[in-house]
Design an enzyme around this catalytic site. Structure first.
Site, short mmCIF file in Angstrom:
data_model
loop_
_atom_site.label_atom_id
_atom_site.label_comp_id
_atom_site.label_asym_id
_atom_site.label_seq_id
_atom_site.Cartn_x
_atom_site.Cartn_y
_atom_site.Cartn_z
N HIS A 1 -29.13 39.67 -18.87
CA HIS A 1 -29.86 39.29 -20.09
C HIS A 1 -28.96 39.26 -21.31
O HIS A 1 -28.42 40.28 -21.72
CB HIS A 1 -31.01 40.27 -20.32
N ASP B 1 -28.95 37.43 -25.36
CA ASP B 1 -29.76 36.70 -26.34
C ASP B 1 -28.94 35.82 -27.28
O ASP B 1 -29.42 35.51 -28.37
CB ASP B 1 -30.60 37.69 -27.15
N GLU C 1 -37.96 34.51 -21.38
CA GLU C 1 -38.34 35.90 -21.63
C GLU C 1 -39.75 35.98 -22.21
O GLU C 1 -39.94 35.97 -23.42
CB GLU C 1 -37.35 36.60 -22.57
N HIS D 1 -43.25 39.50 -22.69
CA HIS D 1 -42.36 40.13 -23.66
C HIS D 1 -43.18 41.29 -24.23
O HIS D 1 -43.92 41.91 -23.47
CB HIS D 1 -41.85 39.13 -24.72
N HIS E 1 -40.02 44.77 -19.75
CA HIS E 1 -41.06 44.59 -20.78
C HIS E 1 -42.51 44.70 -20.27
O HIS E 1 -43.42 44.58 -21.08
CB HIS E 1 -40.94 43.23 -21.49
N HIS F 1 -33.27 43.72 -17.80
CA HIS F 1 -32.67 44.59 -18.83
C HIS F 1 -33.58 45.79 -19.12
O HIS F 1 -34.33 45.79 -20.07
CB HIS F 1 -32.31 43.81 -20.11
N ASP G 1 -28.28 43.19 -22.56
CA ASP G 1 -29.15 42.86 -23.70
C ASP G 1 -28.33 42.58 -24.96
O ASP G 1 -28.82 42.74 -26.09
CB ASP G 1 -30.16 44.00 -23.96
ZN LIG Z 1 -35.98 41.95 -23.99
#
Ligand SMILES: [Zn+2]
Ligand SMILES: *[C@@H]1O[C@H](CO)[C@@H](O)[C@H](O)[C@H]1NC(C)=O
Ligand SMILES: *[C@@H]1O[C@H](CO)[C@@H](O)[C@H](O)[C@H]1NC(C)=O
Length: 412
Positions: A38, A40, A141, A168, A214, A235, A304
């Protein structure tokens, strides 16, 4: 020899041991680089450049955890890039914005073909490894991104999406998120609804990895029961070491082991130590712990990076993975165990997901839409739904209940 000389010699020896661990880590990672669960960066590209990749230089970007030189230094050979849009898009423009995040990942591969190779299969990952490129995969996600639609889910798959995080940090009409376990969100689905279970089965049929980062603990258990293929946590870390509801409790870790799934460990300080401060050795503790409970075949990396405001001392950006591998070597992890955690576990799970899809090829696609009342809002039209019939049904039910009450009151 003087005391100082002895001290200096001991110091040298310590540095040499540390260096040899790092050399060994780099050796291992030159043939088996890390596949991280993961990252971003796509969200950073939206936030900083409104997705105008022409204005971003991924070679010199220096206020992110991720750039091209750092990926090289970190021996990153595979990355699931998050196509993430926040929960406040739910029921509004979530689908459009998710498509744009998928597009910006595709554009990364177009703009930097010497670095990124967009792939959608285990064969593709292995090809990218050979070409010394970063195998680039897409993870959506959050279940809110499909707006409760199998058509959107399948279209994401057609666009190359290979995992979806089931929620999420918000409930959708068909699944509960982790905030349910803190008491700040109500349990609206109590895990997965019947529609939610069908989403998982459709992902199995398509060959899309199910990601349980999540989600609520009940959702973890429901999904582990219903899924026909192993699942991942892209993650998340160990609840026993830091009792944060984003982390995974032991009984679930044990089921993940039984079902041959994968825990890709999150580096976010707040999930590692339940504190704003953390260091590399605290993260290594989660690796040791999850290995102990779930076995080395269920451990992976899910940093992450670029999705969190704080990362541990010693793991400041994506260039630092070899330092963590060196620390695990120092703690007695074998080459086989490290190669498993770096890439082989993910490859095994993904292959099993691909095989499950092949096994399910005679299963029909899911096509029963979610009930209209579940998505009713100003932002949704009702085309295709028989609203008059639904309303008539509800009226009929109301009248039936009224009659029953009447009869009951007559006889009691
Ligand atoms: Zn996340
Ligand atoms: C970061 O990049 C910007 C823009 O390219 C540049 O002006 C700045 O000097 C760089 N900062 C560092 C610390 O390298
Ligand atoms: C990491 O932090 C822990 C406290 O969480 C501390 O005991 C340890 O000495 C630190 N390790 C390093 C290498 O800084």
């Amino acid at each position: 020899m003087t005391f100082l000389m002895i001290l200096a010699l001991l110091g040298c020896q310590f540095v040499m041991v540390a260096n040899s661990d790092r050399t060994e880590a780099l050796n291992i990672m030159d043939s088996v680089p890390v596949i991280d669960g993961h990252n971003d960066l796509p969200w950073q590209l939206l936030s900083k450049f409104n997705n105008q990749l022409s204005k971003a230089d991924l070679n010199s970007l220096n206020d992110t955890h991720t750039n091209i030189p750092k990926l090289r230094e970190g021996r990153v050979g595979g990355q699931f890039w998050a196509a993430f849009v926040p929960c406040d898009t739910q029921g509004k423009d979530a689908v459009k914005r998710t498509l744009e995040q998928i597009d910006v990942i595709h554009q990364m591969c177009v703009k930097y073909p010497e670095t990124f190779m967009c792939v959608t299969s285990t064969a593709g990952i292995e090809e990218a490894f050979k070409a010394k490129k970063v195998a680039s995969l897409i993870g959506v996600e959050g279940g809110h991104s499909i707006d409760s639609s199998f058509g959107v889910l399948r279209t994401f798959h057609n666009l190359g999406v290979r995992y979806m995080t089931v929620t999420h940090s918000c409930n959708t009409p068909w699944v509960d998120n982790w905030l349910v376990d803190t008491g700040s969100d109500p349990a609206t689905s109590n895990g997965l609804t019947a529609f939610g279970k069908n989403v998982i089965l459709e992902m199995n049929r398509l060959g899309m990895i199910v990601d349980l980062a999540h989600v609520s603990v009940k959702t973890m258990r429901d999904t582990l029961e219903v899924s026909q293929a192993p699942v991942i946590f892209s993650h998340s870390s160990a609840f026993e070491l830091c009792k944060h509801a984003r982390n995974v409790p032991d009984d679930v870790l044990i089921t993940v082991k039984e079902k041959k799934g994968l825990m890709m460990i999150n580096f976010f300080n707040d999930y590692v130590t339940c504190n704003q401060k953390a260091n590399l050795s605290d993260v290594a503790n989660h690796f040791d712990y999850i290995k102990r409970i779930a076995g080395y075949e269920s451990v992976g990396f899910g940093g992450d990076y670029d999705g969190v405001p704080r990362v541990p001392e010693g793991l400041e950006d994506v260039s630092k993975y070899p330092d963590l591998v060196a620390e695990l070597l120092r703690r007695g992890w074998t080459k086989v165990e490290l190669e498993a955690a770096l890439a082989n576990n993910l490859l095994r799970v993904f292959k099993e997901v691909e095989q499950t899809s092949i096994r399910m090829n005679s299963v029909s696609p899911k096509d029963e839409p979610i009930a209209y009342k579940e998505i009713e809002s100003d932002c949704h039209t009702s085309y295709g739904y028989d609203i008059q019939k639904d309303t008539a049904d509800r009226q009929l039910l109301g009248q039936g209940l009224f009659l029953l009450c009447l009869l009951y009151s007559l006889f009691v």
